[in-house]
Design a protein around this motif. Structure first.
Motif, PDB file in Angstrom:
ATOM      1  N   ILE A 118      -3.445 -53.432 -39.052  1.00  8.91           N
ATOM      2  CA  ILE A 118      -3.474 -54.896 -39.053  1.00  8.91           C
ATOM      3  C   ILE A 118      -4.671 -55.346 -39.878  1.00  8.91           C
ATOM      4  N   ARG A 119      -4.458 -56.345 -40.710  1.00  5.66           N
ATOM      5  CA  ARG A 119      -5.556 -56.929 -41.488  1.00  5.66           C
ATOM      6  C   ARG A 119      -5.597 -58.421 -41.191  1.00  5.66           C
ATOM      7  N   VAL A 120      -6.787 -58.912 -40.859  1.00 12.43           N
ATOM      8  CA  VAL A 120      -6.994 -60.330 -40.548  1.00 12.43           C
ATOM      9  C   VAL A 120      -7.817 -60.936 -41.677  1.00 12.43           C
ATOM     10  N   VAL A 121      -7.290 -62.006 -42.273  1.00 11.90           N
ATOM     11  CA  VAL A 121      -7.974 -62.667 -43.389  1.00 11.90           C
ATOM     12  C   VAL A 121      -7.886 -64.175 -43.216  1.00 11.90           C
ATOM     13  N   ARG A 122      -8.744 -64.872 -43.953  1.00 16.12           N
ATOM     14  CA  ARG A 122      -8.647 -66.335 -44.006  1.00 16.12           C
ATOM     15  C   ARG A 122      -7.397 -66.695 -44.798  1.00 16.12           C
ATOM     16  N   GLU A 123      -6.764 -67.772 -44.417  1.00 13.09           N
ATOM     17  CA  GLU A 123      -5.506 -68.185 -45.035  1.00 13.09           C
ATOM     18  C   GLU A 123      -5.626 -68.354 -46.546  1.00 13.09           C
ATOM     19  N   GLU A 124      -6.735 -68.934 -47.006  1.00 13.43           N
ATOM     20  CA  GLU A 124      -6.855 -69.189 -48.446  1.00 13.43           C
ATOM     21  C   GLU A 124      -7.099 -67.921 -49.269  1.00 13.43           C
ATOM     22  N   THR A 125      -7.489 -66.817 -48.633  1.00 12.72           N
ATOM     23  CA  THR A 125      -7.719 -65.574 -49.378  1.00 12.72           C
ATOM     24  C   THR A 125      -6.466 -64.708 -49.477  1.00 12.72           C
ATOM     25  N   LEU A 126      -5.402 -65.107 -48.836  1.00 13.19           N
ATOM     26  CA  LEU A 126      -4.173 -64.324 -48.812  1.00 13.19           C
ATOM     27  C   LEU A 126      -3.627 -63.997 -50.208  1.00 13.19           C
ATOM     28  N   PRO A 127      -3.534 -64.953 -51.131  1.00 14.17           N
ATOM     29  CA  PRO A 127      -2.984 -64.613 -52.453  1.00 14.17           C
ATOM     30  C   PRO A 127      -3.826 -63.596 -53.227  1.00 14.17           C
ATOM     31  N   GLY A 128      -5.126 -63.542 -52.991  1.00 14.86           N
ATOM     32  CA  GLY A 128      -5.993 -62.652 -53.741  1.00 14.86           C
ATOM     33  C   GLY A 128      -6.065 -61.226 -53.215  1.00 14.86           C
ATOM     34  N   LEU A 129      -5.299 -60.897 -52.183  1.00 19.28           N
ATOM     35  CA  LEU A 129      -5.370 -59.552 -51.619  1.00 19.28           C
ATOM     36  C   LEU A 129      -4.686 -58.499 -52.486  1.00 19.28           C
ATOM     37  N   GLY A 130      -3.766 -58.933 -53.335  1.00 18.89           N
ATOM     38  CA  GLY A 130      -3.074 -57.993 -54.209  1.00 18.89           C
ATOM     39  C   GLY A 130      -2.072 -57.110 -53.485  1.00 18.89           C
ATOM     40  N   LEU A 131      -1.577 -57.549 -52.355  1.00 15.98           N
ATOM     41  CA  LEU A 131      -0.578 -56.773 -51.616  1.00 15.98           C
ATOM     42  C   LEU A 131       0.813 -57.059 -52.172  1.00 15.98           C
ATOM     43  N   THR A 132       1.663 -56.046 -52.162  1.00 16.76           N
ATOM     44  CA  THR A 132       3.048 -56.234 -52.584  1.00 16.76           C
ATOM     45  C   THR A 132       3.955 -56.051 -51.380  1.00 16.76           C
ATOM     46  N   ALA A 133       5.121 -56.658 -51.447  1.00 16.13           N
ATOM     47  CA  ALA A 133       6.080 -56.535 -50.351  1.00 16.13           C
ATOM     48  C   ALA A 133       6.517 -55.081 -50.227  1.00 16.13           C
ATOM     49  N   ALA A 134       6.753 -54.657 -49.012  1.00 17.74           N
ATOM     50  CA  ALA A 134       7.202 -53.283 -48.783  1.00 17.74           C
ATOM     51  C   ALA A 134       8.549 -53.069 -49.456  1.00 17.74           C
ATOM     52  N   PRO A 135       8.795 -51.883 -49.997  1.00 19.53           N
ATOM     53  CA  PRO A 135      10.047 -51.647 -50.707  1.00 19.53           C
ATOM     54  C   PRO A 135      11.272 -51.630 -49.799  1.00 19.53           C
ATOM     55  N   ASP A 136      11.103 -51.449 -48.503  1.00 20.13           N
ATOM     56  CA  ASP A 136      12.232 -51.423 -47.580  1.00 20.13           C
ATOM     57  C   ASP A 136      12.508 -52.832 -47.072  1.00 20.13           C
ATOM     58  N   ALA A 137      13.571 -53.445 -47.578  1.00 18.49           N
ATOM     59  CA  ALA A 137      13.891 -54.829 -47.207  1.00 18.49           C
ATOM     60  C   ALA A 137      14.420 -54.935 -45.785  1.00 18.49           C
ATOM     61  N   ARG A 138      14.729 -53.836 -45.130  1.00 22.11           N
ATOM     62  CA  ARG A 138      15.279 -53.872 -43.779  1.00 22.11           C
ATOM     63  C   ARG A 138      14.198 -53.837 -42.716  1.00 22.11           C
ATOM     64  N   ARG A 139      12.956 -54.078 -43.083  1.00 20.18           N
ATOM     65  CA  ARG A 139      11.883 -54.031 -42.095  1.00 20.18           C
ATOM     66  C   ARG A 139      12.118 -55.063 -40.994  1.00 20.18           C
ATOM     67  N   PRO A 140      11.602 -54.805 -39.807  1.00 20.25           N
ATOM     68  CA  PRO A 140      11.848 -55.740 -38.704  1.00 20.25           C
ATOM     69  C   PRO A 140      11.169 -57.073 -38.919  1.00 20.25           C
ATOM     70  N   LYS A 141      11.780 -58.099 -38.428  1.00 22.12           N
ATOM     71  CA  LYS A 141      11.194 -59.444 -38.465  1.00 22.12           C
ATOM     72  C   LYS A 141      10.492 -59.662 -37.126  1.00 22.12           C
ATOM     73  N   LEU A 142       9.241 -60.099 -37.161  1.00 21.56           N
ATOM     74  CA  LEU A 142       8.488 -60.354 -35.951  1.00 21.56           C
ATOM     75  C   LEU A 142       8.727 -61.785 -35.508  1.00 21.56           C
ATOM     76  N   ARG A 143       9.114 -61.956 -34.257  1.00 22.82           N
ATOM     77  CA  ARG A 143       9.345 -63.305 -33.756  1.00 22.82           C
ATOM     78  C   ARG A 143       9.061 -63.348 -32.272  1.00 22.82           C
ATOM     79  N   ALA A 144       8.778 -64.534 -31.785  1.00 21.67           N
ATOM     80  CA  ALA A 144       8.528 -64.722 -30.358  1.00 21.67           C
ATOM     81  C   ALA A 144       9.853 -64.878 -29.637  1.00 21.67           C
ATOM     82  N   VAL A 145       9.951 -64.302 -28.450  1.00 22.06           N
ATOM     83  CA  VAL A 145      11.145 -64.464 -27.635  1.00 22.06           C
ATOM     84  C   VAL A 145      10.750 -65.079 -26.308  1.00 22.06           C
ATOM     85  N   ALA A 146      11.641 -65.876 -25.757  1.00 21.70           N
ATOM     86  CA  ALA A 146      11.327 -66.546 -24.490  1.00 21.70           C
ATOM     87  C   ALA A 146      11.821 -65.776 -23.305  1.00 21.70           C
TER      88      ALA A 146
END
Length: 146
Positions: A118-146
């Motif tokens: 897990i990496r925690v950053v300030r919102e405005e620094t997000l574009p400068g991290l140089g991270l690319t999307a994972a090549p596996d498009a089937r990765r799980p989506k994180l969401r809240a459940v009630a």
């Protein structure tokens, strides 16, 4: 039982530093605690416990407003929304960039990525991290459940 010691044993390493001997606790080669005295190190080790991600972020004013990402190397695997922060127990890895945290749950959510952290950053620094999307498009989506 301390699940951290069972899941990720903390290895002790000592290093001379001038007239001192530095005692370091490491997980997977990453420093999580340090002391200049063996007794102090042992005390810190006994108190070492994972912390709730929400509580950890609350104590880190420098990253507010915070964005929490799950990353593996240069890949961005997902984002953890604030309503799910309490579901993650984390350990701070002191020497890695930004605020990098070890989490068993992050690795469980992304089993194909054994180095997920897990990496925690300030919102405005997000574009400068140089991270690319994972090549596996089937990765799980994180969401809240009630």
């Amino acid at each position: 039982m301390n699940w951290l010691a069972h899941r990720w044993p903390i290895k002790k390493r000592t290093q001379p530093y001038g007239g001192w001997t530095i005692h370091m606790g490491e997980i997977e080669g990453n420093r999580i605690l340090q002391a200049t005295d063996g007794g102090e190190y042992d005390d810190k080790l006994k108190r070492q416990r994972p912390m709730c991600l929400a509580r950890f972020i609350a104590g880190q004013r420098a990253v507010h407003p915070a964005v929490v990402l799950v990353v593996a190397d240069a890949y961005r695997l997902g984002r953890i929304p604030p309503e799910l922060w309490c579901g993650y127990d984390v350990m701070h890895l002191m020497d890695l960039p930004a605020i990098t945290l070890l989490s068993a749950k992050a690795r469980a959510v992304f089993p194909a990525w054994p180095t997920a952290m897990i990496r925690v950053v300030r919102e405005e620094t997000l574009p400068g991290l140089g991270l690319t999307a994972a090549p596996d498009a089937r990765r799980p989506k994180l969401r809240a459940v009630a």
